[in-house]
Design an enzyme around this catalytic site. Structure first.
Site, PDB file in Angstrom:
ATOM      1  N   ILE A  34       0.816  -1.221   0.000  1.00 37.93           N
ATOM      2  CA  ILE A  34       0.000   0.000   0.000  1.00 37.93           C
ATOM      3  C   ILE A  34       0.851   1.274   0.000  1.00 37.93           C
ATOM      4  O   ILE A  34       0.337   2.356  -0.220  1.00 37.93           O
ATOM      5  CB  ILE A  34      -1.009   0.037   1.178  1.00 37.93           C
ATOM      6  CG1 ILE A  34      -0.290   0.023   2.511  1.00 37.93           C
ATOM      7  CG2 ILE A  34      -2.013  -1.099   1.053  1.00 37.93           C
ATOM      8  CD1 ILE A  34      -1.200   0.307   3.697  1.00 37.93           C
ATOM      9  N   HIS A 104       7.262 -11.529   5.774  1.00 42.94           N
ATOM     10  CA  HIS A 104       6.874 -11.054   4.453  1.00 42.94           C
ATOM     11  C   HIS A 104       8.123 -10.724   3.654  1.00 42.94           C
ATOM     12  O   HIS A 104       9.109 -10.238   4.193  1.00 42.94           O
ATOM     13  CB  HIS A 104       5.941  -9.840   4.521  1.00 42.94           C
ATOM     14  CG  HIS A 104       6.420  -8.695   5.342  1.00 42.94           C
ATOM     15  ND1 HIS A 104       6.480  -8.722   6.721  1.00 42.94           N
ATOM     16  CD2 HIS A 104       6.859  -7.481   4.963  1.00 42.94           C
ATOM     17  CE1 HIS A 104       6.931  -7.560   7.170  1.00 42.94           C
ATOM     18  NE2 HIS A 104       7.176  -6.781   6.123  1.00 42.94           N
TER      19      HIS A 104
END
Length: 122
Positions: A34, A104
């Site tokens: 994002i 991640h």
């Protein structure tokens, strides 16, 4: 430290928070960051409660580890990043500025990325 199942990636995996998914299989979920740091910036997360690379490689089943890394490679190819190059990055802990306590991997591509780190000064 116990896994925090309220972290944003755990919530994305449960479908509580939407993500712009680019790939998903039984081992991993990949989606657009994002706050992209490159023209192409994808995050790949394993499907399981793993805080870091250390936690993941010490505790995840071998099939999940292999499937996760295959997913990272698949996403890089899907992005078209193998032609000109890409960078993968996984942060671990406070010194590395890990912001979300769920493993991640960032895949960055789409422009020259420069040196890995700023050289140390004596």
């Amino acid at each position: 430290m116990a896994y925090d199942d309220t972290n944003i990636f755990a919530r994305i995996l449960r479908g509580e928070i939407p993500a712009k998914t680019v790939y998903e299989d039984e081992h991993a979920l990949a989606f657009h960051d994002i706050n992209p740091q490159a023209p192409q910036h994808i995050l790949v997360i394993p499907k399981g409660p793993y805080q870091s690379m250390d936690d993941f490689t010490a505790h995840a089943p071998d099939a999940l580890i292999a499937g996760f890394f295959k997913a990272v490679g698949h996403v890089a190819r899907q992005m078209g990043a193998t032609e000109t190059g890409y960078r993968i990055l996984a942060n671990h802990g406070a010194d590395a500025h890990q912001e979300v306590p769920h493993l991640h991997i960032h895949i960055f591509a789409g422009r020259p990325l420069g040196p890995m780190l700023t050289p140390m000064k004596d």
